[in-house]
Design an enzyme around this catalytic site. Structure first.
Site, PDB file in Angstrom:
ATOM      1  N   CYS A 218       0.813  -1.478  -0.098  1.00 44.86           N
ATOM      2  CA  CYS A 218      -0.164  -0.196  -0.049  1.00 44.86           C
ATOM      3  C   CYS A 218       0.524   1.082   0.193  1.00 44.86           C
ATOM      4  CB  CYS A 218      -0.907   0.496   1.228  1.00 44.86           C
ATOM      5  SG  CYS A 218      -1.944  -1.442   1.020  1.00 44.86           S
ATOM      6  N   HIS A 355      -1.105   7.851   7.812  1.00 45.03           N
ATOM      7  CA  HIS A 355      -1.552   6.734   6.386  1.00 45.03           C
ATOM      8  C   HIS A 355      -3.082   6.027   7.009  1.00 45.03           C
ATOM      9  CE1 HIS A 355      -1.115   3.205   4.364  1.00 45.03           C
ATOM     10  NE2 HIS A 355      -1.396   1.980   5.633  1.00 45.03           N
ATOM     11  N   HIS A 394      -9.704   3.028   1.450  1.00 46.98           N
ATOM     12  CA  HIS A 394      -8.275   2.834   1.021  1.00 46.98           C
ATOM     13  C   HIS A 394      -7.961   2.072  -0.440  1.00 46.98           C
ATOM     14  CE1 HIS A 394      -3.983   1.549   1.903  1.00 46.98           C
ATOM     15  NE2 HIS A 394      -4.298   0.907   2.736  1.00 46.98           N
TER      16      HIS A 394
END
Length: 468
Positions: A218, A355, A394
């Site tokens: 990610c 994040h 996400h």
């Protein structure tokens, strides 16, 4: 040990900006974006600032591109909310004057949705940078021999791959008649491979500079960005396209994240992704893409480019401990390297895009690592922070690229996004200035973007306003 290392890195001095030659200063001059909030960077950012949410209840069979087959996807998936982009590829290709015979030949039966999305995002970025000619080609401001492409993705065109596999199994079981058409085409392998997100734009644009795909879980978008900066600094190109794409996702991928215990099962889209909230339970998977146009300052000045932000610093480190459970060590090291002494006290207000996935342990360790670094800075300037995933979910490989773009636009517009659904701040984040509910208007001296991925991968990139 990580705290002592962080303290060491915080003491490192760096040369002031005016001592760095223009060919080693990197600037952002264009951004292309397709997100769940909009089909360009400006509209996406505006909706982010306005507090709008791009998540929605997911139509599983439609998302699987298999409305014709029962039992596809996995019926045991509990998550019902996700972020899906709405893109008409034919319309976008026409808008950029890319519906030529040459482009059609490259795309038809050779490019999956993911590669097509990468192509139109790249061209949108070039247009935003003033490097795209209205007739559908590169403008004079960029030499294709000095143009490179580094764009990453997570798995490749997973929807096609999963559906191909499903068809093979059904053919073996003779539950479906495929005698009327071939299962695979000559270009099928090109639809599946992950490098297509970089090579397809490179081929269409006839780019001869460094071109490849990257993968870093990610943090993929950030890693592509950093690699492109390195290419520019060593003089291997003058302009780079850099970013990440992750769309479409197949619902069966959600089953894997569900098994890992990181997927939110909240049914209300507004609360499906709740970074740093006591009641967080995981993330909502999402689609998206972002590509940056990066240039050396020397090249940007030569063509009188509009500069969105300047790259200040970028660092990468790792937790070095667990496959999926973070310990914060990588973040602590990378953040300390980024916020080195001699820069931080005089930089003005800092905005940090965390994040912040909304997972229980991930958010906890991220907050604690940030605290361990900040407590060692004696004259810490005013700092604000938030996570964008509350509104966009996400987007995995693309998440860090999308959110880094939001950081760049926050600098440009002088406004910092909030965590719109944060109601009860988790104990570990107390003492950190997390923006809640509404955006904050503030001149930003430094924007810091944190990204992380499975395996302990961690990146930190800082951007700043361009000053001659």
């Amino acid at each position: 040990m990580s705290e002592r290392k962080a303290a060491y890195y915080l003491q490192r001095e760096r040369p002031p900006t005016h001592e760095i030659p223009d060919e080693h200063r990197i600037v952002i001059t264009g951004i292309g974006m397709y997100s769940v909030l909009g089909n360009n960077a400006e509209s996406s950012f505006q909706r982010l600032i306005d507090g709008e949410n791009g998540l929605s209840t997911l139509d599983m069979q439609r998302q699987a591109r298999r409305v014709d087959l029962p039992g596809v996807p996995d019926p045991h998936i509990k998550a019902t909310v996700a972020g899906v982009i709405d893109v008409d590829f034919n319309e976008e290709l026409s808008k950029f004057h890319l519906k030529t015979d040459s482009v059609k030949k490259r795309i038809n039966n050779r490019a999956g949705e993911q590669a097509k999305l990468s192509l139109i995002t790249s061209v949108q970025a070039l247009e935003n940078a003033g490097l795209w000619h209205p007739k559908g080609r590169l403008a004079k401001g960029v030499d294709p021999y000095d143009l490179g492409v580094i764009i990453g993705t997570l798995i490749g065109d997973s929807t096609n791959f999963i559906n191909f596999h499903d068809e093979i199994q059904r053919k073996k079981d003779k539950t479906t008649d495929y005698t009327s058409r071939p299962l695979f085409r000559p270009g099928s392998v090109l639809e599946l491979e992950s490098e297509r997100v970089a090579t397809l734009p490179g081929i269409i644009l006839k780019a001869h500079g460094p071109t490849h795909s990257v993968l870093g879980a990610c943090a993929t978008g950030s890693i592509a960005f950093m690699e492109a900066c390195d290419v520019l600094k060593k003089g291997s190109a003058e302009v780079m396209l850099a970013g990440a794409v992750d769309a479409p996702f197949h619902p069966d991928e959600m089953a894997a994240y569900q098994a890992a215990g990181v997927l939110s099962e909240e049914t209300d889209p507004k609360y499906a992704n709740r970074p740093f909230d006591v009641n967080r339970e995981g993330f909502a998977i999402a689609e998206g893409s972002t590509v940056f146009v990066l240039e050396t300052l020397k090249h940007a000045k030569q063509r009188n480019a509009n500069i969105i932000a300047e790259v200040d610093q970028y660092e990468e480190a790792a937790d070095g401990e667990h496959d999926s459970t973070p310990n914060g060590f990588g973040l602590e090291i990378a953040l300390a390297k980024t916020l080195a002494t001699g820069k931080c006290p005089g930089c003005g207000a800092i905005y940090m895009g965390k994040h912040g996935t909304g997972t229980t342990e991930g958010d906890r360790q991220e907050a604690l690592a940030i605290k361990r670094v900040l407590k060692q800075i004696e004259k810490m300037p005013e700092m604000y922070m938030s996570s964008h995933k509350a509104q966009i979910g996400h987007a995995r490989a693309a998440s860090s690229a999308i959110e880094l773009a939001f950081c760049a636009l926050a600098i440009k517009e002088g406004v910092m996004p909030a965590v719109t659904n944060l109601e009860n701040l988790m104990p570990q984040a107390r003492g950190l200035n997390v923006i809640r509910k509404e955006a904050v208007e503030k001149e930003i001296g430094l924007a810091v973007k944190i990204a992380a991925g499975f395996g302990g991968i961690t990146t930190v990139i800082s951007l700043k306003p361009y000053t001659p």
